[in-house]
Design an enzyme around this catalytic site. Structure first.
Site, PDB file in Angstrom:
ATOM      1  N   GLY A 295      34.107   5.014  15.341  1.00 19.22           N
ATOM      2  CA  GLY A 295      32.947   4.637  16.135  1.00 19.22           C
ATOM      3  C   GLY A 295      32.184   3.504  15.485  1.00 19.22           C
ATOM      4  O   GLY A 295      32.760   2.671  14.775  1.00 19.22           O
ATOM      5  N   SER A 296      30.889   3.487  15.692  1.00 18.15           N
ATOM      6  CA  SER A 296      30.055   2.392  15.212  1.00 18.15           C
ATOM      7  C   SER A 296      29.752   2.543  13.728  1.00 18.15           C
ATOM      8  O   SER A 296      29.837   3.632  13.152  1.00 18.15           O
ATOM      9  CB  SER A 296      28.739   2.362  15.990  1.00 18.15           C
ATOM     10  OG  SER A 296      27.956   3.513  15.689  1.00 18.15           O
TER      11      SER A 296
ATOM     12  N   GLU B  88      36.615   4.840  10.478  1.00 16.75           N
ATOM     13  CA  GLU B  88      37.141   3.630  11.103  1.00 16.75           C
ATOM     14  C   GLU B  88      36.038   3.143  12.025  1.00 16.75           C
ATOM     15  O   GLU B  88      35.853   3.666  13.113  1.00 16.75           O
ATOM     16  CB  GLU B  88      38.445   3.931  11.850  1.00 16.75           C
ATOM     17  CG  GLU B  88      39.300   2.704  12.115  1.00 16.75           C
ATOM     18  CD  GLU B  88      38.744   1.847  13.242  1.00 16.75           C
ATOM     19  OE1 GLU B  88      38.159   0.775  12.941  1.00 16.75           O
ATOM     20  OE2 GLU B  88      38.875   2.240  14.396  1.00 16.75           O
TER      21      GLU B  88
ATOM     22  N   CYS C  36      37.287  -2.171  18.902  1.00 15.01           N
ATOM     23  CA  CYS C  36      36.793  -2.474  17.551  1.00 15.01           C
ATOM     24  C   CYS C  36      37.506  -3.703  16.998  1.00 15.01           C
ATOM     25  O   CYS C  36      36.984  -4.375  16.105  1.00 15.01           O
ATOM     26  CB  CYS C  36      36.959  -1.273  16.625  1.00 15.01           C
ATOM     27  SG  CYS C  36      38.616  -0.591  16.580  1.00 15.01           S
TER      28      CYS C  36
END
Length: 506
Positions: free
Chosen positions: A240-241, A262, A296
């Site tokens: 995620g962020s 990640e 991403c």
């Protein structure tokens, strides 16, 4: 464009084919509301879990671990093999859910499901290759070896943009390593998670795997926190962020658990004077506009040599303007929507910041002309005077910032001067530039490509990045080691007691 009712009917048909009990999960009063970004409207309410139910799922997984860790790894691989077969049989159904719930064009959705099949194949082979090492001992009649053993319960937290692939990267490898999985999917894509869980449960029943080996827990942030904080969860793999990673990492570390993070990317493509511009432009356009810039690995920065900058910018702008938006199931459509209004607002806010910081929006950024109420936008191409301010942040939207350079060392410095370090691409036919870029003083990203863009990694290589990207690695290569514990063993067959380093305690 189809109506919400038509997309809802297709989603319900896919869930039924996958074996999801519609009445058990799709409820009017569900706290999580499954929506389609294609129309911006609701598909159904989804039953959510409580923190107590998360604890129950972890307890069941812990119990299953006691059995599963003793099953030989190649036998564990048989479960993943069957899962891969079932995914292959239901590829269209899973891809339909990804398109309807995440908004991906159908070819990208099919590609994501193919990743699931590929990682299952990889993990099945891996089940016979969980190799340790044997090392020479300094003591006579002794042998040293390393062994790898199952770790324990793995908690997986995934994001909306790859609602099925990221789960499979973690779950296929965790299962062959001997670990149960408890999965907290994004609340934006619960239907995709229910479909995956149903297929795995079917595979578990067919091969006789223990109950509790897999669970999906659906809910908001509190459900994720319950999973992260549970001391019985040996590894938390969170995608995620960077903001999310800043919270997850310390919470897991506080209880001495493991985390695999990640996180965000601010990925750049460097274009040199020797580059094949046809190749470069095609890769840049997909990297920036694919999945509406919501990967991403999406290309966010274009670092182009001043001698070819105007040509490259012009060609990318024309390509952006030609991309067809609309029904993602239709042939020729290459542009899907942003996931929701918040994503659209974030994109507009970033464009305003770019203008305020001296940027020029060359093209795009406006709403796309689509007969639907979703948040469809044209990819934005923005020339910036310097790499600062908004350029240093990741906006999860199709914005491509352009900067120019004159010296290759300057290009490398620009590339590395951001907090994130996920993916990068260099377009050059100069072997010296390519080797410099791939060397120790070159790109500082976990993924570095030559004459290939930032997006579209294969499962054979470990996936992840450095700096604020988190340092974790998922999927291929030796990423399996994160899901196991390593033990160093000494075997003494000498018949006498000998101490290392020549210590005499006699």
């Amino acid at each position: 464009m189809k109506t919400t009712a038509e997309f809802r009917a297709r989603a319900e048909a896919a869930l039924a084919a996958l074996g999801v009990d519609h009445d058990a999960w799709c409820v009017d009063d569900g706290a999580v509301r499954a929506r389609s970004p294609l129309t911006g409207e609701e598909l159904c309410g989804v039953r959510t879990h409580t923190a107590a139910e998360v604890a129950d799922a972890v307890a069941a997984a812990s119990e299953a671990f006691l059995t599963w860790r003793e099953v030989p790894a190649p036998v564990r691989g048989a479960l993943v093999k069957r899962l891969g077969e079932l995914i292959g049989e239901h590829k269209e159904d899973l891809a339909a859910l990804v398109t309807i719930e995440a908004g991906k064009i159908h070819t990208e959705a099919l590609g994501e499901v193919q990743e699931m099949i590929d990682i299952c194949d990889f993990a099945v082979g891996l089940s016979r290759q969980l190799y340790g090492r044997t090392m020479p001992s300094e003591r006579v009649g002794h042998r040293l070896q390393e062994t790898w053993q199952p770790l324990g319960v793995v908690g997986v937290i995934s994001a909306f943009n790859f609602p099925v692939a990221v789960w499979s990267w973690n779950t296929a490898i965790a299962l062959v390593c001997g670990d149960p999985v408890v999965w907290k999917p994004s609340e934006l894509t619960p239907l995709c998670a229910l479909g995956c869980d149903a297929l795995l449960r079917r595979a578990m029943a067919e091969v006789g795997a223990p109950e509790g080996l897999h669970a999906v827990v659906i809910g908001d942030r509190a459900i994720g926190e319950a999973l992260v904080d549970d001391p019985r969860v040996a590894l938390v793999s969170a995608t995620g962020s960077t903001r999310m990673g800043r919270e997850v990492g310390p919470r897991v570390a506080a209880r001495f658990g493991r985390s695999l993070l990640e996180l965000g990317g601010n990925n750049a493509v460097i274009v040199t004077p020797s580059a094949n511009l046809d190749q470069a432009v095609s890769s840049i356009v997909f990297g920036a506009a694919g999945t509406a810039g919501q990967r991403c690995t999406s290309t966010r920065r274009l670092l182009v040599h001043e001698s070819v900058a105007d040509e490259v910018v012009g060609r990318v702008a024309r390509a952006f303007e030609s991309l067809q938006a609309g029904d993602p199931f239709a042939d020729g459509v290459l542009l899907g929507p942003l996931v929701n209004e918040a994503a659209f607002d974030a994109m507009q806010a970033s464009l305003e910041k770019a203008r305020a910081q001296g940027g020029e929006v060359v093209s795009g950024g406006e709403r796309a002309d689509v007969d639907a109420d979703g948040f469809w936008v044209r990819p934005a191409l923005v020339r910036m005077p310097a790499q600062e301010g908004v350029v240093l942040t990741e906006t999860f939207a199709p914005i491509l910032y352009v900067l120019t350079w004159s010296d290759f060392d300057e290009a490398i410095a620009l590339h590395n001067a951001v907090p994130q370090g996920l993916s990068s691409g260099l377009f050059s036919n100069d072997v010296l530039e390519a080797e410099r870029y791939l060397g120790a003083s070159g790109a500082d990203t976990g993924i570095a490509n030559v004459n290939a863009g930032t997006s579209g990694a294969e499962i054979g290589g470990a996936f992840g990045g450095e700096k604020e990207t988190g340092g974790g690695r998922e999927s291929g290569s030796d990423a399996w080691r994160a899901y196991m514990r390593r033990a160093t063993n000494t075997i003494n067959y000498s018949g006498s007691v000998q101490l290392a380093q020549g210590v005499d305690f006699g």
